[in-house]
Write an enzyme that holds these catalytic residues in place. Structure first.
Site, PDB file in Angstrom:
ATOM      1  N   LYS A 120       0.854  -1.184   0.000  1.00 55.06           N
ATOM      2  CA  LYS A 120       0.000   0.000   0.000  1.00 55.06           C
ATOM      3  C   LYS A 120       0.896   1.242   0.000  1.00 55.06           C
ATOM      4  O   LYS A 120       1.495   1.594   1.021  1.00 55.06           O
ATOM      5  CB  LYS A 120      -0.915   0.002   1.238  1.00 55.06           C
ATOM      6  CG  LYS A 120      -1.878   1.176   1.280  1.00 55.06           C
ATOM      7  CD  LYS A 120      -1.453   2.151   2.360  1.00 55.06           C
ATOM      8  CE  LYS A 120      -2.235   3.430   2.401  1.00 55.06           C
ATOM      9  NZ  LYS A 120      -2.000   4.354   1.302  1.00 55.06           N
ATOM     10  N   GLY A 163       6.530   4.861   8.417  1.00 53.39           N
ATOM     11  CA  GLY A 163       5.540   5.933   8.542  1.00 53.39           C
ATOM     12  C   GLY A 163       5.673   6.614   9.887  1.00 53.39           C
ATOM     13  O   GLY A 163       6.713   6.521  10.539  1.00 53.39           O
ATOM     14  N   SER A 164       4.612   7.276  10.319  1.00 56.88           N
ATOM     15  CA  SER A 164       4.682   8.048  11.559  1.00 56.88           C
ATOM     16  C   SER A 164       4.505   7.152  12.778  1.00 56.88           C
ATOM     17  O   SER A 164       3.926   6.068  12.688  1.00 56.88           O
ATOM     18  CB  SER A 164       3.595   9.124  11.541  1.00 56.88           C
ATOM     19  OG  SER A 164       2.335   8.495  11.417  1.00 56.88           O
ATOM     20  N   THR A 165       4.961   7.635  13.909  1.00 55.55           N
ATOM     21  CA  THR A 165       4.826   6.874  15.155  1.00 55.55           C
ATOM     22  C   THR A 165       3.350   6.719  15.528  1.00 55.55           C
ATOM     23  O   THR A 165       2.940   5.659  16.017  1.00 55.55           O
ATOM     24  CB  THR A 165       5.643   7.578  16.271  1.00 55.55           C
ATOM     25  OG1 THR A 165       7.026   7.497  15.893  1.00 55.55           O
ATOM     26  CG2 THR A 165       5.459   6.906  17.618  1.00 55.55           C
ATOM     27  N   GLY A 204       2.039   3.946  13.538  1.00 51.84           N
ATOM     28  CA  GLY A 204       2.675   2.719  14.039  1.00 51.84           C
ATOM     29  C   GLY A 204       1.958   2.197  15.277  1.00 51.84           C
ATOM     30  O   GLY A 204       1.721   0.992  15.414  1.00 51.84           O
ATOM     31  N   GLU A 238       9.221   1.092  11.069  1.00 52.56           N
ATOM     32  CA  GLU A 238      10.206   2.182  10.892  1.00 52.56           C
ATOM     33  C   GLU A 238       9.413   3.463  11.037  1.00 52.56           C
ATOM     34  O   GLU A 238       8.672   3.843  10.129  1.00 52.56           O
ATOM     35  CB  GLU A 238      10.816   2.147   9.484  1.00 52.56           C
ATOM     36  CG  GLU A 238      11.407   0.840   9.059  1.00 52.56           C
ATOM     37  CD  GLU A 238      12.807   0.621   9.575  1.00 52.56           C
ATOM     38  OE1 GLU A 238      13.321   1.492  10.299  1.00 52.56           O
ATOM     39  OE2 GLU A 238      13.378  -0.425   9.260  1.00 52.56           O
ATOM     40  N   CYS A 262      13.144  10.924   7.136  1.00 50.85           N
ATOM     41  CA  CYS A 262      13.037  10.390   8.497  1.00 50.85           C
ATOM     42  C   CYS A 262      14.318  10.611   9.281  1.00 50.85           C
ATOM     43  O   CYS A 262      14.281  10.741  10.489  1.00 50.85           O
ATOM     44  CB  CYS A 262      12.699   8.911   8.442  1.00 50.85           C
ATOM     45  SG  CYS A 262      13.806   8.002   7.396  1.00 50.85           S
ATOM     46  N   GLU A 313       8.449  15.773  15.750  1.00 47.79           N
ATOM     47  CA  GLU A 313       8.972  15.698  14.392  1.00 47.79           C
ATOM     48  C   GLU A 313       8.218  16.695  13.506  1.00 47.79           C
ATOM     49  O   GLU A 313       6.995  16.706  13.492  1.00 47.79           O
ATOM     50  CB  GLU A 313       8.767  14.282  13.859  1.00 47.79           C
ATOM     51  CG  GLU A 313       9.338  14.091  12.487  1.00 47.79           C
ATOM     52  CD  GLU A 313       9.177  12.661  12.014  1.00 47.79           C
ATOM     53  OE1 GLU A 313       8.106  12.078  12.225  1.00 47.79           O
ATOM     54  OE2 GLU A 313      10.129  12.138  11.417  1.00 47.79           O
TER      55      GLU A 313
HETATM   56  P1  NAP Z   1       1.957   8.414   7.815  1.00 44.50           P
HETATM   57  O1  NAP Z   1       0.853   9.376   7.841  1.00 44.50           O
HETATM   58  O2  NAP Z   1       2.192   7.547   8.994  1.00 44.50           O
HETATM   59  O3  NAP Z   1       1.743   7.529   6.510  1.00 44.50           O
HETATM   60  C1  NAP Z   1       2.585   6.453   6.199  1.00 44.50           C
HETATM   61  C2  NAP Z   1       1.770   5.396   5.483  1.00 44.50           C
HETATM   62  O4  NAP Z   1       0.784   4.882   6.377  1.00 44.50           O
HETATM   63  C3  NAP Z   1       1.004   5.922   4.267  1.00 44.50           C
HETATM   64  O5  NAP Z   1       0.971   4.930   3.269  1.00 44.50           O
HETATM   65  C4  NAP Z   1      -0.368   6.162   4.850  1.00 44.50           C
HETATM   66  O6  NAP Z   1      -1.396   6.141   3.881  1.00 44.50           O
HETATM   67  C5  NAP Z   1      -0.499   4.984   5.780  1.00 44.50           C
HETATM   68  N1  NAP Z   1      -1.509   5.152   6.829  1.00 44.50           N
HETATM   69  C6  NAP Z   1      -2.124   6.299   7.247  1.00 44.50           C
HETATM   70  N2  NAP Z   1      -3.009   6.022   8.231  1.00 44.50           N
HETATM   71  C7  NAP Z   1      -2.954   4.690   8.443  1.00 44.50           C
HETATM   72  C8  NAP Z   1      -3.619   3.800   9.342  1.00 44.50           C
HETATM   73  N3  NAP Z   1      -4.511   4.229  10.226  1.00 44.50           N
HETATM   74  N4  NAP Z   1      -3.306   2.494   9.302  1.00 44.50           N
HETATM   75  C9  NAP Z   1      -2.382   2.022   8.434  1.00 44.50           C
HETATM   76  N5  NAP Z   1      -1.723   2.812   7.547  1.00 44.50           N
HETATM   77  C10 NAP Z   1      -2.006   4.136   7.554  1.00 44.50           C
HETATM   78  O7  NAP Z   1       3.322   9.113   7.546  1.00 44.50           O
HETATM   79  P2  NAP Z   1       3.638  10.175   6.413  1.00 44.50           P
HETATM   80  O8  NAP Z   1       3.186  11.480   6.905  1.00 44.50           O
HETATM   81  O9  NAP Z   1       3.188   9.699   5.092  1.00 44.50           O
HETATM   82  O10 NAP Z   1       5.220  10.064   6.402  1.00 44.50           O
HETATM   83  C11 NAP Z   1       5.984  10.749   7.277  1.00 44.50           C
HETATM   84  C12 NAP Z   1       6.322   9.914   8.493  1.00 44.50           C
HETATM   85  O11 NAP Z   1       7.017   8.739   8.120  1.00 44.50           O
HETATM   86  C13 NAP Z   1       7.229  10.638   9.438  1.00 44.50           C
HETATM   87  O12 NAP Z   1       6.839  10.428  10.763  1.00 44.50           O
HETATM   88  C14 NAP Z   1       8.582  10.010   9.186  1.00 44.50           C
HETATM   89  O13 NAP Z   1       9.503  10.071  10.208  1.00 44.50           O
HETATM   90  C15 NAP Z   1       8.197   8.624   8.898  1.00 44.50           C
HETATM   91  N6  NAP Z   1       9.264   7.996   8.127  1.00 44.50           N
HETATM   92  C16 NAP Z   1      10.045   7.098   8.783  1.00 44.50           C
HETATM   93  C17 NAP Z   1      11.102   6.505   8.126  1.00 44.50           C
HETATM   94  C18 NAP Z   1      11.953   5.478   8.810  1.00 44.50           C
HETATM   95  O14 NAP Z   1      12.710   4.802   8.130  1.00 44.50           O
HETATM   96  N7  NAP Z   1      11.850   5.309  10.101  1.00 44.50           N
HETATM   97  C19 NAP Z   1      11.346   6.843   6.792  1.00 44.50           C
HETATM   98  C20 NAP Z   1      10.533   7.789   6.155  1.00 44.50           C
HETATM   99  C21 NAP Z   1       9.488   8.344   6.852  1.00 44.50           C
HETATM  100  P3  NAP Z   1      -1.920   7.531   3.218  1.00 44.50           P
HETATM  101  O15 NAP Z   1      -0.800   8.088   2.471  1.00 44.50           O
HETATM  102  O16 NAP Z   1      -2.997   7.080   2.334  1.00 44.50           O
HETATM  103  O17 NAP Z   1      -2.360   8.389   4.366  1.00 44.50           O
END
Ligand code: NAP
Ligand code: MG
Length: 499
Positions: A190, A243-245, A248, A265, A299, A401
């Site tokens: 996804k 994705g975000s904490t 997670g 992650e 990230c 963050e």
């Molecule tokens: P996000 O809102 O957590 O989204 C990440 C993914 O999760 C997207 O595909 C999103 O889909 C999906 N998602 C959203 N709500 C969900 C739910 N309730 N259940 C399951 N999946 C869901 O994060 P983002 O804003 O796209 O990305 C930024 C975040 O990612 C930051 O916190 C960053 O630190 C983290 N990140 C971490 C790393 C690492 O390696 N640790 C690397 C890159 C980014 P949609 O797009 O459709 O909302």
């Protein structure tokens, strides 16, 4: 501004609208028929429509993945899997220009960056893990019992749901797809809603490479619906997310339904630390890049920069100088260093934090305001490198963050103080240390609570170097044998050898 032209294959891909999902080896529309619009963040124009899935689409993908595991994919011998994954890697390499362009159009990262890094890393990830299927050994176990032969084998976990963000889809996607396929799992991927296009293109390349139907499914749509459906589906054995904490934590709760295996992650607030004995010019250039690559939408962004007092003023002046020279603009403009913020919602989040930082008493040295035409294209959310000083350790912008082009520069006096403040965070993904004192480099690296520490450099990754976080940055690791371990189950087999 002279923009590079769009590759004819990319144009044809975008024109075949709406973009269909890949399920069971076929391109399919969402069951509901719903679509959403994909926007180019560089100028706000429409790129294409994308099919928008929900629970029923996940159910259909789980059935396809299950059929793959029970069919040719589940029975395939390791050598055959290796050949298919090598072909997949070759296709990614052959289509690297198309993939780079799609990524830049979709998330606004400059084409220079996606050509040099994202598309190349994607091929490298697949080449690396293509070699693994025939090398996933078990062990023999020397139990203290006579005439008993005990050994282990590693089986595929089964059906794996992969959820990735929008900032580096090609890298995060291949980093997870490659080991999961190498170990013989079936995947439901996804991608993030705002940047799904390169993953849909990659899914088509997987079919061309010869992956059997259902081995790699790509389902598009909102995370709150299909991400939720994936993590709570009893037919899925494992979820891996970058994705975000906050998301997670939601996934951890949903995973309880069938005790899913998880690799997470998550978020970060990385400390980057410059000691007075560092090569200061290299440290300034490195710290700027660490904070602002991909407009800080990274990230591992080194967004908490700690500088030892004697060199503090020099480092701040150096950062301001580079910020003043940074060229912002359309991702397809080859003269550009940084592109736009991915979308309005992310822009609002970032500027909300900037406002909060100012109100908390921090000093804004540069940036913080949206750029407007003619300096940048209309329709994009362009935010220049933003630098804060005088930031309190307990201010919101020190703790949370931001995921944008914002760095806080703090001064410190002693090494002990630095280690304490660098570790004063709920996160632990990455950190940087700049020093010419070898003993100090190793000493501080061992004390920092983070999954990766770079010394006198930043932002390096490799498919055989583990990557992941301490604390609320998640658990489990991408890359290396750790990634293979995370998508396999260990089975222990006992066989008496007496007749
Ligand atoms: P996000 O809102 O957590 O989204 C990440 C993914 O999760 C997207 O595909 C999103 O889909 C999906 N998602 C959203 N709500 C969900 C739910 N309730 N259940 C399951 N999946 C869901 O994060 P983002 O804003 O796209 O990305 C930024 C975040 O990612 C930051 O916190 C960053 O630190 C983290 N990140 C971490 C790393 C690492 O390696 N640790 C690397 C890159 C980014 P949609 O797009 O459709 O909302
Ligand atoms: Mg987009």
């Amino acid at each position: 501004m002279a923009l590079e032209s769009i590759h004819p294959a990319v144009r044809a891909f975008l024109d075949a609208s709406p973009k269909e999902m890949i399920v069971g080896g076929k391109k399919v529309k969402s069951i509901s028929g719903k679509t959403y619009t994909s926007i180019n963040p560089s100028d706000g124009t429409k790129l294409t429509e994308i099919c928008s899935g929900d629970q029923a689409d996940i159910d259909r993908a789980v059935e396809a993945a299950r059929a793959a595991m029970e069919g040719p994919w589940g029975r395939m011998l390791p050598g055959e899997r290796e050949k298919i994954l090598r072909r997949f890697a070759e296709l990614i390499e052959k289509h690297s220009e198309q993939l780079a362009q799609l990524e830049s159009l979709d998330n606004g990262k400059s084409l220079n960056h996606t050509r040099m890094i994202d598309s190349k890393v994607a091929a490298n990830n697949m080449y690396h893990f293509a070699g693994w299927p025939s090398k996933i050994f078990g062990q023999t176990v020397p139990v203290s019992m006579p005439e008993m032969f005990v050994y282990t084998r590693r089986d595929a976990v089964g059906i794996v749901g992969l959820i990735i963000p929008w900032n580096y889809p090609l890298i995060h996607g291949t980093q997870k797809i490659s080991p999961a396929l190498a170990a013989g799992n079936a995947i439901i991927l996804k991608p993030a809603s705002v940047a799904s296009l390169a993953m849909l293109y990659l899914g088509e390349l997987g079919l061309e490479a010869g992956l059997p139907a259902g081995a790699l499914n790509v389902v598009t749509g909102p995370g709150g619906v299909i991400g939720q459906a994936l993590s709570s589906h009893p037919g899925i054995n494992k979820i891996q997310i970058t994705g975000s904490t906050a998301v997670g934590k939601q996934i951890i709760q949903n995973s309880a339904v069938n005790i899913k295996r998880l690799t997470l992650e998550l978020g970060s607030k990385a400390p980057n630390c410059i000691f007075e004995d560092a090569n200061i010019e290299a440290a300034i250039a490195g710290a700027f890049k660490a904070a602002f690559v991909n407009s800080g939408q990274s990230c591992v962004a080194g967004c908490r920069l700690y500088v030892q007092k004697p060199v503090y003023e020099r480092v701040v002046a150096g950062l301001l100088e580079i910020a003043g020279k940074t060229r912002m603009g359309h991702a397809f403009d080859s003269d550009v260093d940084l592109g736009p913020i991915v979308d309005e919602s992310q822009y609002n989040t970032i500027t909300g934090y900037i406002k909060d930082g100012r109100e908390s008493g921090a000093k804004l040295l540069t940036g913080g305001e949206r750029l407007s035409p003619p300096n940048v294209p209309a329709g994009g959310f362009y935010l220049p490198p933003t630098i804060f000083t005088n930031v309190a350790d307990d201010a919101r912008i020190s703790k949370e963050e931001i995921f944008g082009p914002v760095v806080n520069v703090y001064s410190f006096e002693t090494e002990e103080e630095l280690v304490r403040r660098a570790n004063n965070t709920t996160y632990g993904l990455a950190a940087g240390i700049w020093t010419t004192n070898l003993a100090r480099a190793h000493r501080v690296a061992s004390k920092i609570e983070a999954g990766v520490v770079w010394v006198n450099t930043y932002d390096f990754f490799a498919p055989n170097a583990p990557f992941g976080g301490y604390k609320q940055s998640g658990y489990g690791r991408d890359n290396s044998f750790e990634a293979i371990e995370s998508v396999t189950e260990v089975k222990t087999i006992w066989v008496p050898t007496r007749q």
